[in-house]
Design a protein around this motif. Sequence first.
Motif, PDB file in Angstrom:
ATOM      1  N   TYR A 246      49.023  37.895  53.609  1.00  0.00           N
ATOM      2  CA  TYR A 246      48.952  38.069  52.156  1.00  0.00           C
ATOM      3  C   TYR A 246      47.859  39.076  51.788  1.00  0.00           C
ATOM      4  O   TYR A 246      48.070  39.984  50.967  1.00  0.00           O
ATOM      5  N   ASN A 247      46.690  38.933  52.412  1.00  0.00           N
ATOM      6  CA  ASN A 247      45.580  39.816  52.079  1.00  0.00           C
ATOM      7  C   ASN A 247      45.870  41.257  52.492  1.00  0.00           C
ATOM      8  O   ASN A 247      45.471  42.209  51.797  1.00  0.00           O
ATOM      9  N   GLU A 248      46.555  41.437  53.611  1.00  0.00           N
ATOM     10  CA  GLU A 248      46.919  42.793  54.040  1.00  0.00           C
ATOM     11  C   GLU A 248      47.906  43.421  53.067  1.00  0.00           C
ATOM     12  O   GLU A 248      47.791  44.612  52.717  1.00  0.00           O
TER      13      GLU A 248
ATOM     14  N   VAL B  54      39.941  35.004  49.852  1.00  0.00           N
ATOM     15  CA  VAL B  54      41.022  34.762  50.809  1.00  0.00           C
ATOM     16  C   VAL B  54      40.533  35.072  52.220  1.00  0.00           C
ATOM     17  O   VAL B  54      40.835  34.344  53.177  1.00  0.00           O
ATOM     18  N   ALA B  55      39.768  36.138  52.359  1.00  0.00           N
ATOM     19  CA  ALA B  55      39.254  36.529  53.678  1.00  0.00           C
ATOM     20  C   ALA B  55      38.328  35.462  54.250  1.00  0.00           C
ATOM     21  O   ALA B  55      38.401  35.139  55.444  1.00  0.00           O
ATOM     22  N   VAL B  56      37.454  34.887  53.431  1.00  0.00           N
ATOM     23  CA  VAL B  56      36.534  33.873  53.954  1.00  0.00           C
ATOM     24  C   VAL B  56      37.282  32.593  54.305  1.00  0.00           C
ATOM     25  O   VAL B  56      36.941  31.895  55.273  1.00  0.00           O
ATOM     26  N   ALA B  57      38.338  32.270  53.548  1.00  0.00           N
ATOM     27  CA  ALA B  57      39.153  31.097  53.879  1.00  0.00           C
ATOM     28  C   ALA B  57      39.816  31.277  55.244  1.00  0.00           C
ATOM     29  O   ALA B  57      39.818  30.358  56.078  1.00  0.00           O
ATOM     30  N   ALA B  58      40.360  32.460  55.490  1.00  0.00           N
ATOM     31  CA  ALA B  58      41.003  32.740  56.784  1.00  0.00           C
ATOM     32  C   ALA B  58      39.991  32.703  57.916  1.00  0.00           C
ATOM     33  O   ALA B  58      40.276  32.188  59.009  1.00  0.00           O
TER      34      ALA B  58
ATOM     35  N   PRO C 273      32.999  36.805  55.615  1.00  0.00           N
ATOM     36  CA  PRO C 273      34.185  37.339  56.293  1.00  0.00           C
ATOM     37  C   PRO C 273      33.991  38.707  56.910  1.00  0.00           C
ATOM     38  O   PRO C 273      34.885  39.224  57.564  1.00  0.00           O
ATOM     39  N   GLY C 274      32.853  39.337  56.691  1.00  0.00           N
ATOM     40  CA  GLY C 274      32.665  40.684  57.215  1.00  0.00           C
ATOM     41  C   GLY C 274      33.270  41.720  56.274  1.00  0.00           C
ATOM     42  O   GLY C 274      33.436  41.476  55.072  1.00  0.00           O
ATOM     43  N   GLU C 275      33.637  42.860  56.808  1.00  0.00           N
ATOM     44  CA  GLU C 275      34.172  43.938  55.977  1.00  0.00           C
ATOM     45  C   GLU C 275      35.578  43.591  55.499  1.00  0.00           C
ATOM     46  O   GLU C 275      36.435  43.177  56.274  1.00  0.00           O
ATOM     47  N   VAL C 276      35.777  43.733  54.200  1.00  0.00           N
ATOM     48  CA  VAL C 276      37.073  43.463  53.585  1.00  0.00           C
ATOM     49  C   VAL C 276      37.585  44.763  52.975  1.00  0.00           C
ATOM     50  O   VAL C 276      36.865  45.442  52.236  1.00  0.00           O
ATOM     51  N   ALA C 277      38.817  45.095  53.284  1.00  0.00           N
ATOM     52  CA  ALA C 277      39.387  46.361  52.818  1.00  0.00           C
ATOM     53  C   ALA C 277      39.496  46.396  51.298  1.00  0.00           C
ATOM     54  O   ALA C 277      39.600  45.345  50.637  1.00  0.00           O
ATOM     55  N   ALA C 278      39.481  47.579  50.755  1.00  0.00           N
ATOM     56  CA  ALA C 278      39.593  47.748  49.303  1.00  0.00           C
ATOM     57  C   ALA C 278      40.900  47.140  48.803  1.00  0.00           C
ATOM     58  O   ALA C 278      41.952  47.292  49.424  1.00  0.00           O
ATOM     59  N   GLY C 279      40.787  46.435  47.684  1.00  0.00           N
ATOM     60  CA  GLY C 279      41.957  45.810  47.083  1.00  0.00           C
ATOM     61  C   GLY C 279      42.220  44.399  47.570  1.00  0.00           C
ATOM     62  O   GLY C 279      42.946  43.637  46.923  1.00  0.00           O
ATOM     63  N   GLN C 280      41.649  44.019  48.705  1.00  0.00           N
ATOM     64  CA  GLN C 280      41.835  42.666  49.229  1.00  0.00           C
ATOM     65  C   GLN C 280      40.872  41.681  48.570  1.00  0.00           C
ATOM     66  O   GLN C 280      39.898  42.077  47.925  1.00  0.00           O
TER      67      GLN C 280
END
Length: 339
Positions: free
Chosen positions: A194-196, A85-89, A74-81
């Motif tokens: 949701y992730n945000e 979920v990011a890779v699914a999106a 998914p690339g860079e994922v913000a802290a706490g996320q």
Amino acid sequence: MPNFEDFTGRVRGAFSAVRKRANLKDGIGRLNRGAGPWRMVKWVVAVVAVAALLYYPIGMAVFHKINDDPDFAPGEVAAGQSRAVAVAAELIRREVADGHWIPNDPFFFPTAALDNMPNFQTGLFAALSRFAVELSDQLGRTRGSSQVDPDLEKAVGLLKYPGNVWIFNFSTSLMPTASSESQYLAARRALVSYNERLGVGKAVFERRADNLIATLERIGNDMGSASALLDRRIEDGGGLIFDRTSDDVFYQTKGRLYGYYLILRELGADFAAVIKDKELTSAWEQMLGSFRVAATLDPLMVSNCAPDAQLCPSHLAAQGFYLLRSRTQLQEVANILLK
């Protein structure tokens, strides 16, 4: 001295011959002038016939792409996320927004004749749908009695939408309908939302061992269903070198395993503290290794020969072996988490 009547008769005959030759030339000229449009029509018909013959094979070759890149991230994922979920999106974006969603293409699209790619996509989205359910039921709630996250609830419903719905469904209505692509992209927006919110502390992602155990067990159960499907196809079609149904089963299973591999890989990052605390790092990596092999099997042609055949391989049996190995290691990890 020639007779006057004889002379006039000869003159009339000569004029008659000239007229006949003139009429003949006129007719030939008209025929030649008319041959141009007819020749053009024939060329147009020939070009259309050749294009029709090449339309499906060339279109199929252009659009056919089974993206089983095991390093997709998914690339860079913000802290706490959540990285899972990011890779699914991102998988939804890759297959629907950036790529071409094949399972709902109507017959006049060349891709409608493809079967391996749409089955792979269908299997992949089955894994995403299962993960969305786990997010809604387990990971995205503080406890089972707490409120379901609205974005996750929306994503679950949208990802359950059939994948073969085009913008028109004449069996139910003459009016346009919601396509599979529109529903899946809406599910992606819900996951991203949701992730945000998760990143700013306005949503829940419980990184507890019991939540991870429940998720692994549900994935294991789903893999058991896939194993049963493989077993049934081996029994029904065993011994066939070329079998159109067996490759459908193979690629649908492949898509499901690929989706689970990426989700589990990123869940390993989300639950890194739990995995380290339970001394699960080695077992987790072994499990992921088996999933990776199972997800990236890529035969030139899927054959469904008998499992004990001498010359012809059984690709369904090989896939089933790695699937069961992955599932066994998944259960072992879940058992260790219980201790």
